[in-house]
Motif scaffolding. Structure first.
Motif, PDB file in Angstrom:
ATOM      1  N   GLY A 235       0.807  -1.207   0.000  1.00 13.18           N
ATOM      2  CA  GLY A 235       0.000   0.000   0.000  1.00 13.18           C
ATOM      3  C   GLY A 235       0.841   1.258   0.000  1.00 13.18           C
ATOM      4  O   GLY A 235       2.055   1.227  -0.181  1.00 13.18           O
ATOM      5  N   PRO A 236       0.180   2.400   0.196  1.00 11.25           N
ATOM      6  CA  PRO A 236       0.897   3.671   0.161  1.00 11.25           C
ATOM      7  C   PRO A 236       1.820   3.822   1.362  1.00 11.25           C
ATOM      8  O   PRO A 236       1.640   3.158   2.389  1.00 11.25           O
ATOM      9  CB  PRO A 236      -0.229   4.706   0.205  1.00 11.25           C
ATOM     10  CG  PRO A 236      -1.361   4.004   0.879  1.00 11.25           C
ATOM     11  CD  PRO A 236      -1.254   2.564   0.455  1.00 11.25           C
ATOM     12  N   GLU A 239       2.327   8.631   6.041  1.00 12.31           N
ATOM     13  CA  GLU A 239       2.454  10.072   5.818  1.00 12.31           C
ATOM     14  C   GLU A 239       3.692  10.597   6.530  1.00 12.31           C
ATOM     15  O   GLU A 239       3.986  10.214   7.667  1.00 12.31           O
ATOM     16  CB  GLU A 239       1.215  10.804   6.343  1.00 12.31           C
ATOM     17  CG  GLU A 239      -0.033  10.561   5.514  1.00 12.31           C
ATOM     18  CD  GLU A 239      -1.173  11.470   5.943  1.00 12.31           C
ATOM     19  OE1 GLU A 239      -0.908  12.635   6.295  1.00 12.31           O
ATOM     20  OE2 GLU A 239      -2.320  11.008   5.948  1.00 12.31           O
ATOM     21  N   SER A 332      -8.497   9.337  -3.679  1.00 10.89           N
ATOM     22  CA  SER A 332      -7.067   9.581  -3.861  1.00 10.89           C
ATOM     23  C   SER A 332      -6.391   9.443  -2.513  1.00 10.89           C
ATOM     24  O   SER A 332      -6.991   9.731  -1.472  1.00 10.89           O
ATOM     25  CB  SER A 332      -6.823  10.983  -4.432  1.00 10.89           C
ATOM     26  OG  SER A 332      -5.455  11.331  -4.368  1.00 10.89           O
ATOM     27  N   VAL A 333      -5.114   9.015  -2.528  1.00 11.70           N
ATOM     28  CA  VAL A 333      -4.377   8.901  -1.272  1.00 11.70           C
ATOM     29  C   VAL A 333      -3.867  10.249  -0.790  1.00 11.70           C
ATOM     30  O   VAL A 333      -3.393  10.363   0.336  1.00 11.70           O
ATOM     31  CB  VAL A 333      -3.180   7.932  -1.413  1.00 11.70           C
ATOM     32  CG1 VAL A 333      -3.657   6.526  -1.688  1.00 11.70           C
ATOM     33  CG2 VAL A 333      -2.211   8.409  -2.483  1.00 11.70           C
ATOM     34  N   ALA A 398      -8.690   4.980  -6.736  1.00  6.23           N
ATOM     35  CA  ALA A 398      -8.513   4.421  -5.400  1.00  6.23           C
ATOM     36  C   ALA A 398      -9.701   4.778  -4.525  1.00  6.23           C
ATOM     37  O   ALA A 398     -10.494   5.674  -4.845  1.00  6.23           O
ATOM     38  CB  ALA A 398      -7.232   4.963  -4.784  1.00  6.23           C
ATOM     39  N   VAL A 400     -10.046   5.579  -0.390  1.00  2.77           N
ATOM     40  CA  VAL A 400      -9.201   5.788   0.786  1.00  2.77           C
ATOM     41  C   VAL A 400     -10.068   6.210   1.962  1.00  2.77           C
ATOM     42  O   VAL A 400     -10.819   7.185   1.871  1.00  2.77           O
ATOM     43  CB  VAL A 400      -8.123   6.855   0.503  1.00  2.77           C
ATOM     44  CG1 VAL A 400      -7.302   7.136   1.750  1.00  2.77           C
ATOM     45  CG2 VAL A 400      -7.210   6.404  -0.633  1.00  2.77           C
ATOM     46  N   ARG A 402     -10.069   7.520   5.813  1.00  2.00           N
ATOM     47  CA  ARG A 402      -9.264   8.166   6.860  1.00  2.00           C
ATOM     48  C   ARG A 402     -10.124   8.414   8.084  1.00  2.00           C
ATOM     49  O   ARG A 402     -11.344   8.602   7.978  1.00  2.00           O
ATOM     50  CB  ARG A 402      -8.666   9.484   6.367  1.00  2.00           C
ATOM     51  CG  ARG A 402      -7.639   9.314   5.252  1.00  2.00           C
ATOM     52  CD  ARG A 402      -7.021  10.646   4.837  1.00  2.00           C
ATOM     53  NE  ARG A 402      -6.111  10.483   3.728  1.00  2.00           N
ATOM     54  CZ  ARG A 402      -4.824  10.185   3.853  1.00  2.00           C
ATOM     55  NH1 ARG A 402      -4.307  10.045   5.067  1.00  2.00           N
ATOM     56  NH2 ARG A 402      -4.058  10.048   2.788  1.00  2.00           N
ATOM     57  N   LEU A 408      -4.703   7.497   7.556  1.00  2.00           N
ATOM     58  CA  LEU A 408      -5.218   6.495   6.632  1.00  2.00           C
ATOM     59  C   LEU A 408      -5.492   5.198   7.389  1.00  2.00           C
ATOM     60  O   LEU A 408      -4.610   4.652   8.030  1.00  2.00           O
ATOM     61  CB  LEU A 408      -4.193   6.263   5.517  1.00  2.00           C
ATOM     62  CG  LEU A 408      -4.655   5.416   4.338  1.00  2.00           C
ATOM     63  CD1 LEU A 408      -3.920   5.841   3.077  1.00  2.00           C
ATOM     64  CD2 LEU A 408      -4.448   3.926   4.566  1.00  2.00           C
ATOM     65  N   SER A 411      -7.507   1.165   2.530  1.00  2.00           N
ATOM     66  CA  SER A 411      -7.543   1.638   1.150  1.00  2.00           C
ATOM     67  C   SER A 411      -7.890   0.492   0.211  1.00  2.00           C
ATOM     68  O   SER A 411      -7.776  -0.685   0.555  1.00  2.00           O
ATOM     69  CB  SER A 411      -6.195   2.257   0.741  1.00  2.00           C
ATOM     70  OG  SER A 411      -5.169   1.276   0.763  1.00  2.00           O
ATOM     71  N   ALA A 414      -4.963   1.459  -4.031  1.00  4.22           N
ATOM     72  CA  ALA A 414      -3.883   2.442  -3.863  1.00  4.22           C
ATOM     73  C   ALA A 414      -2.585   1.769  -4.289  1.00  4.22           C
ATOM     74  O   ALA A 414      -1.664   1.578  -3.505  1.00  4.22           O
ATOM     75  CB  ALA A 414      -3.809   2.910  -2.419  1.00  4.22           C
TER      76      ALA A 414
END
Length: 454
Positions: A235-236, A239, A332-333, A398, A400, A402, A408, A411, A414
């Motif tokens: 995954g992403p 952050e 969107s991420v 995607a 997402v 949160r 996050l 998801s 992503a």
């Protein structure tokens, strides 16, 4: 076996001066003899009145211990990544499976790597047997490779539950004295180098001397090799934290190799929270893992009616309840993605109070305000407009989820390449996660008949 590269003493001295070589201070050596004052030196003390000292740690029930280690020897390697440290003493292999990265401070307040503002990486031993640190290598962008033998701690042992704290200072003059210190349950080792952790797009990984990678964290952006291995991260990325913030693992015993393990937090070097304790506040943790398990972005029928049938289904994997008030949905991420939807209570019962609470094992259905499909026995939360996310769910967009802190939580799609199979445009069917706790990767999703709320 790892290769070793050596420089002549004269060339090494010139190269080290130009590049900011790793240069730990031997125990008890003042950083500036011109400002030293008289006094009695001893274990864990310095004879310099102006020497940098380690920040205070919580009272772990024992006094700091100066390990009295000799000054480590180190040489520069000549790898393509720039100057790296190479362990000149060899050593045994290490069990990477019992080590977890628990905190990363990349952008401290003040000068990065300053005397009062070192960067640091904290690592916890989560196994049940003593662990000798020989054979452990820490690789982090843009630190040099750190071999524990070079740091002088290759023969040191971590007991279960103990932590290793590695701190980078920009200049040898800023190093604490001694540069290696055991304080209660924490073993600290400092080094000096001109290369600091990347603030916005970094990675930290644990490696053994044979090149095998263990626990890894990626933050801010997708990372190059070797951190791009799918087995290391899914995954992403997490952050990137803000200036003065750390990234903290929510629970040292949990490792999903994804951003779900991490949260921005106040720096707490050496203060490892017990499982079930939130490192950001010291209070109860986020009580549950919430996972997107089904997405219908291409419903049967004409495109004009898709907004009436699109849905996203989530499940609470436990162990506790979670209040979905304040959660948002986006396609969107990006944290500031267009069309972010707040979720509002519409109908159903999540099995706990308040009305937006979701109990362990229960499902919630996230829909637009025009939704007309079945809901089963799910808690139904709708958006404040007629579509999900930004004008409805695109086939390759995607999804997402949160929480109210903008972290996050789960998801769908992503992926590095959102166009890869399974391709929603080829079938008017839902995509279902093959296991609720599976990572968000293409192989974790498959087609199925839509089953909202079931």
């Amino acid at each position: 076996m790892h290769s070793r590269h050596f420089l002549s003493p004269l060339l090494f001295s010139a190269f080290a001066a130009a590049c900011g070589a790793w240069s730990p201070q031997p125990a008890g050596t003042p950083t500036d003899t011109s400002t030293s004052s008289s006094g009695t030196s001893g274990a864990g003390t310095s004879t310099s009145a102006d020497a940098t000292t380690w920040p205070s740690l919580p009272d772990w029930g024992s006094a700091p211990v100066d390990l009295g280690l000799p000054e480590p020897t180190s040489t520069f390697g000549t790898g393509s990544g720039g100057p790296v440290l190479t362990d000149t003493g060899g050593g045994p292999t290490i069990d990477l499976g019992v080590l977890r990265i628990t905190e990363v401070m990349a952008d401290p307040d003040g000068k990065d790597g300053g005397a009062a503002s070192p960067e640091f990486v904290e690592i916890a031993h989560v196994g049940d047997s003593p662990l000798t640190l020989g054979g452990l290598v820490v690789v982090a962008r843009s630190w040099p490779e750190l071999w524990m033998g070079d740091l002088g701690i290759g023969g040191e042992v971590l007991q279960p539950g103990e932590r290793l704290l590695l701190a980078r200072y920009a200049s040898p003059a800023d190093l604490p004295v001694p540069s290696v210190l055991r304080e209660g349950a924490v073993l600290r080792a400092a080094f000096a180098d001109g290369g600091g952790l990347r603030n916005e797009d970094g990675a930290v990984g644990l490696r053994d001397q044979d090149g095998n990678l263990g626990d890894t964290i990626l933050y801010g952006a997708v990372q190059p090799a070797p951190f791009d291995e799918p087995a290391l991260w899914s995954g992403p990325p997490a952050e990137a934290p803000g200036a003065g913030e750390s990234l903290c693992r929510l629970d040292p015993t949990v490792d999903s190799d994804s951003a779900a393990d991490w949260v921005a937090c106040a720096p707490s070097p050496g203060e490892l929270p017990a499982p079930g304790e939130d490192s950001t506040t010291g209070e109860a943790p986020v009580p549950a893992t919430v996972a997107i398990v089904e997405v219908l972005s291409n419903p049967p029928g004409p495109a004009s009616l898709e907004k009436h049938a699109e849905f996203v289904e989530v499940v609470n994997l436990g162990p506790g309840e979670v209040d979905l008030a304040g959660f948002t949905l986006a396609d969107s991420v990006a944290p500031e993605a267009p069309g972010i939807d707040p979720l509002l209570y519409f109908s159903g019962d999540g099995g706990c109070a308040p009305s937006t609470c979701l109990a362990p094992g229960r499902k919630a259905l996230l829909v637009g305000s025009l939704y007309e499909g079945p809901v089963g026995d799910a808690l139904v939360l709708r958006t404040d407009d007629n579509a999900l996310a930004n004008a409805g769910l695109g086939n390759f967009e995607a999804v997402v989820l949160r929480d109210d802190l903008s972290e996050l939580r789960s998801s769908y799609r992503a992926w590095r390449d959102p166009l890869v199979a399974p391709d929603p445009a080829t079938q008017e069917a839902a995509l279902v996660r093959v296991a609720p706790d599976a990572p968000d990767a293409p192989e974790s999703w498959d087609f199925a008949a839509p089953s909202p709320g079931l």
